[in-house]
Design a protein around this motif. Sequence first.
Motif, short mmCIF file in Angstrom:
data_model
loop_
_atom_site.label_atom_id
_atom_site.label_comp_id
_atom_site.label_asym_id
_atom_site.label_seq_id
_atom_site.Cartn_x
_atom_site.Cartn_y
_atom_site.Cartn_z
N ALA A 72 1.02 -1.11 0.01
CA ALA A 72 -0.07 -0.05 0.02
C ALA A 72 0.83 1.18 -0.06
N LEU A 95 3.27 5.03 -7.05
CA LEU A 95 2.66 4.86 -8.35
C LEU A 95 1.65 5.96 -8.50
N ASN A 139 2.21 1.84 -3.48
CA ASN A 139 1.18 2.31 -4.04
C ASN A 139 1.15 3.54 -4.24
N TYR A 140 1.48 4.37 -3.22
CA TYR A 140 1.43 5.79 -3.13
C TYR A 140 2.60 6.36 -4.23
#
Lengths: 1156, 484
Positions: free
Chosen positions: B272, B278, B275-276
Amino acid sequence: MNRNPRHHRLRPAVVLLILVGIGWLSPARARADGSDTEFFEKKIRPLLVESCYECHSSHSKELKGELRLDSAETLKVGGETGPVVTPGSPEKSRLIEAVRYQDPNLQMPPTGRLAGSKIDDLTEWVKRGAPWPEADGHGAVAAADGPAKSKFDLQKRKAAHWAWQPLRSVFPPAVKGEGWPADPLDKFVLSRLEGKGLAPAAAADRRTLIRRAYFDLIGLPPTPEQARQFVADASPDAWAKVVDGLLASPQFGERWARHWLDLVRYAETRGHEFDYDAPSAWQYRDYLIRAFNADVPYNQFVTEHIAGDLLEHPRIDPAGETNESVLATAFWLLGDWVHSPVDIRLDETDRVDNQIDVMGKTFLGLTLGCARCHDHKFDAISTKDYYSLAGFLESSSCRDVHFKWQEHNRQVAERIAAHDRETAANVVKQSLTAARPSLDRMADYLTAAALSIDAVAPGVKPLVDAERVQTRARHDSLDPAQLSFWIEQLKTAGADALHPFHPLALLAKHGQAATPDLAPKLLDSAIAAWKADQARAAAWPKGATIVADYHSPGAQPWIVEDLAFGAGPIRGGDLQLTYANSKANRAAGGAVALALETAAVSSPAGDFPGMLRTPEFTIAAPLVWYRVAGAGEAFIVVDSHRMIAGPLHAGTKQAINAGPNLVWQARDVRAYLGERAHIEFTPDQRSHFLAIAAVIQSESAPPEPSRVDGKLLEAIANSPPQSVAELAKRYQRVACHMADMLAQNHRGDELTPPAATTTALGSPSQPVLAQWLVQNAESLAPSSKSPAAVSDPVAHWLADRAMGRAELVAQIKTSPVALALLDGNGVDEHVLIRGSHKTPGEPAPRRFLEAIAGPSQPAIISGSGRLELARRMTDPNNPFVSRVMVNRIWHHLLGRGIVASVDNFGVLGDAPTNPELLDYLATEFIRDNWSIKRMIRRVALSSTYRMSSRPSERSLEVDPNNTLMQHMPIRRLESEAIRDSILQISGRLERRQFGPSVEVHLTSFMDGRGKPASGPLDGDGRRSIYLKVRRNFLSPMMMAFDEPLPYSTVGRRTVSNLPAQALILLNDPLVVEQAGRWALAVLADKTATPRERIAKMYETAFARLPSDIERTDAEDFLQQQGEQLGLAPAARASDPRVWADLCHVLLNVKEFIYIN
Amino acid sequence: MTHHCRNFAPQPLSRREMLAKCAGGFGAVALAALACERSFGAELIAAHPAPAAIPFASRPPHFSAKAKNVIFLYMDGGPSHVDTFDPKPRLAKENGQPFKMKMEPTQFNSHGATLASPWAFTPRGQCGTPVSALFPLVGARADDLVVVRSMVSDFPEHTTANCFLHTGHGQLGRPSMGAWATYGLGSECDNLPGFVVLNGGLIPPGGSDNFSSGFLPATYQASIFKPQSPPVANINPTESQPRLQQNKLALMRKLDRHSLDRIGHVDAVESAIANYELAFRMQMAVPELTDLSGETAATEALYGLHAKFAPTATFARECLLARRLIERGVRFVELTCPAIGGNDRWDQHGGLKAGHAQNALAVDRPIAGLLTDLKSRGLLDSTLVVWSGEFGRTPFAQGTDGRDHNPFGFSIWLAGGGVRSGTTYGATDEYGYKAIENKVNVHDLHATMLHLLGLDHKRLTYRFGGRDMRLTDVFGKVVTGIVG
């Protein structure tokens, strides 16, 4: 009622089966000269090999349709639908039909039509008798070496898989670490760990624990105060107090209802093209919240879902208002609905498939849907099991149930009905009493009237001289006004052969009144005309069949919603307040009428809503006829299709505007010949009067019933009178007798011949004379010189009654509606071969799964049988219902089910990691009266639940997936919990419960047909469970965080990781707005220092205090942001923008969306 | 932070280097793509080693294949095959006469007479494939196309047929083919989603469920780019200055680090966090993608970017964006049609002539431009372009001047990506009513598309609800006749 195979196209196939059986009795022989062999070898065999054997031979990788075409034997046996060749008859051979591409559903080879010459060859071959050379004749051998068709053996499958085995009664195992278990269930966990040399993780600290429990039980984080209180509580039952408090919280139901909504593909629109509304779907959501909060025993909960509409004693809420049980049945009805399907029956089978799929996964953890086209590939579920369940649904229909104040309104309805009956009886009694003197001299009046009418040529109105009337009246001591009235009656009767006084009028007309001897011929002809009319009414069109016959009470199932149609038909001869078509009439208390025909009649004063539906029937004639009066709507629900919109099927709904008298009205249904249907009748909203006497299928019009009064006919025809005077006396006797009965609160059937002879297929008689009496009683009253004087007392009395009635009507409470099932008559489905409705096979009588309830279940006697189904499902001997539910509870509390595939306990599902624990919990669950709350409480109080999420080194090596539950897994919050947390933390959370949903907020990225108006950005602060779920406009935030698509059961959500999640938390206006709101709340305490504020923010977001470094980092950030914004150092600690940024960061720290 | 797409970044950074660069040394951690570990089809796990830092990291195909990416040109409403790619002279001969074949029930069931096509067909390209006058420019690319004239669908209504074409199933809820392709192959692009829908204005009936990931992880659902700014939801930072967001992200990294220290290093949480990174890159990549200022005037003209007919310009922009997405390694791009006022998609139940003419005008130049551009950039070989509606239209009239839905036979075409271009495949009967030769069902199309991408449709499975689910359900056959 067994459903007949529909689809006429297929009927030949069924016939074919029989024909073929005969055809093969004389096996085709090759012609002696060998030309057949040559033809076969040259033309046919190569063709079969090239074009058919890929799918239809012993070498097929996958045999299609169970059909092999590689030997005489297999050809003879045929495939799933039986033999495909009728030797000698190409026209009757499915093989030829298929290669000719005649039927769009049967085209072989599927990749493209054969060349015309090849089709001709095959046709020729079949015409020759489909000869197969002798050399190939070892058919049996050839068949044996075919692809091993694994035979479906239900018992073997059942024996081989754990899930079908009964619950074992297990005792908690002995463990070494005796100090650890807090509940027997812990011993099952610990024993496994010890077996692997593992020790359970340490207990989690109190702040971790309370955050975990708050999310798990109510889906919201604890407030700083709640966390602190628990941390400070030194009492030994501190934890139990927290858990009990959460279980008692109203938010508990909101959390657990949302889990349940995932199972039943809950949505409030129908999806498909225009995403039509399912307006009251939210009532089911509210039902769930109340049910979880009330801790309804799970077996009851399941029963309500399957058959809550059929319970003799439904569960009523504590206030005595709401029928809770019926609301649960909505779960069946929450799927996609297609409008305007071209193949209406295919659409039904798809809809039913979704219902069975959801029901199987939700309650049984079984993938029943896999048995739609073939016996289940892995589990002990046959195709017959599947279709036996389909029958339950096809025996039930959808309705808007009026679920509140049912008993109250029923009692009021009874009182109103009694009041109306009494009023009607009294009005009639009073008026007939007033008319009695006249009736007692009826013979004199009739005789005098007959004498007053001259014999004239037919068609010319007889002239009645007023003076002569006066003279006659004086002569016979009669009231001249009354005499005039009778003369008028005879004039009318003379022109109407079926009028009750016609025989007398006829005689009068022909001057017979003046002569003492009656002309027997004339009377005979009148009687003969009456009998002829009765015969006419009994002569029904050929092939007419009854769908519903409300003429004869009890002849058909009485299927109604709510109270409009009362408890049964109103009988011919019964008095009633008129079919009052106007409000004014109702206000005046109504006029009294006497019904001629027995019929289902909607509440005459329109006091109650409701609907009447016929049994299911198969459409077998091009026209359906209703015998109706009044106004309303008839809706032919074909194959349970009710989403009427778009170009097709609009004609299934038809307005009725029939006026006050019953008439036949036809509906063209030839587009649906062969389909199953029922008809729903709903009264018009304004006039409220709708009567239905019968529904008939017939190609031509059914006859009108006879208007002959059977009792009167009897009285005249049995011993025909010999004079006009005698005939008049006969009338007087019959009329007085009827008046007596009417005045003495008669029963309707005393006025008509016995009910048994009165059916929709023949109405030999109507109480016409009695009706005449009721209608004319006022005119018969002697002092009719001044009509107002007579009617006044009655009118006054009626006005009083009307007031009494209005008081009763005021007690009626208007119920909201909700989706629910309505039970119909029993309908069995057929096994549909390969899942296609175009190939119906053997009937599949309704029953529960054979592997659970056995092969010989008692037959369903009446109705759909869903209640029996529910009883069989919740029988404690069925191991699925209890195991599946305790496993779901375990899954939600511990992050992973004992059976990880929570919706699939079948062979392809996961095996239980701790089968003894599963059986122990299931057994305890049943023993504890199926209490969900107490099961959750046990688990929450266990040592297993209270473990920390930090694994031991050894555990990571030995059991990296933590199947043994060595520690608590770290879990990401669900989309709803994330949004609800944000709202709670910012102070925006609106705790109001229940009610219609808030429309979803539309972003500019949400578009498409059926686009609704946008809801507010913050959903009015309501919890996510109250946001509307629109199938075609699902909330992007909810979807990004894995709220499942509402189309099938999802007991275990995926937990995905995608940039949209980060983008939402970083940039979505809702998140930014709420961060700002939170900042204002943080700054509201003017006295707090930044340090204290940061500490409280951590407590609010994570239920813990920040570490020193976390606090320092946050403080540095405030400075940094303030500097970037150009704020003076002193202003930075109080600027809302700076604090909003810190709030925003905390919402983005992963700890916010994870629980450990 | 520029685009890092392998197709045109000559020497891409290694993932580790890139992450290190992007995340200030923070991101180089081993990450599991998904928390739902067991959900992965067992086979995929075996075939594909643990995916690296981004959730849709590239994965090798089952076998080598030419096509790497797909551009799906979705012709909403059902273009008429007998007016576009399947000439039927017999319709002209019998125009106005009662239709001679048995007519099946249709959506409106208002069957009229045999209806000739208002458009002439002429042989186009070297191959001579006949194309109607509706597509003068696409017709000129006939040598790039394989026209399949024997398509059949199982459904005659828009929503069900749509859903079937997109997901291989007639009811909503299953993963879209773009989701399957991305699930099977991941994406070659690490700053954009792997499955992008360019919404020209018409969202097909059934809504965005047509592009959903169904039971597949949400990772594989389409990101819908709209012809507006910003094209993607939540892509623009809300902070007034970039520095303010960067400060936030920096604090977030620190605080995440601290809480990871407390709770331990958990794969899912670390994913997660990655993910930031990306998401942050997407904030940069998307504006760069949609900024067309670097395109030449010749390119703009080629696509019809400034066409007078507004829908043409809209679709031109979509086609150009599609090329740019493909260049950046996005796996699957779907284009929906622009809305044309007064004409209901390709769904001409009446007014066939005007409606089809306008719908064709909107897409002809942009599509021809796209094919030309892809070819000249050497991208056509590795890009499978598919042009298809959900069904065709009846050869007989609905009313007098319309055509009803016809799932029994219709035409689509494919280009690039290893198809046998310059040919036609299959045939309908002499009226164009029903496919009779080499029928291609939608499942077969799906199987073939996956095949061209190097995926065996029978091996591309995902365990859900007790079954190993496939895009092709239990059906589908690779149509070898259209594979080059």
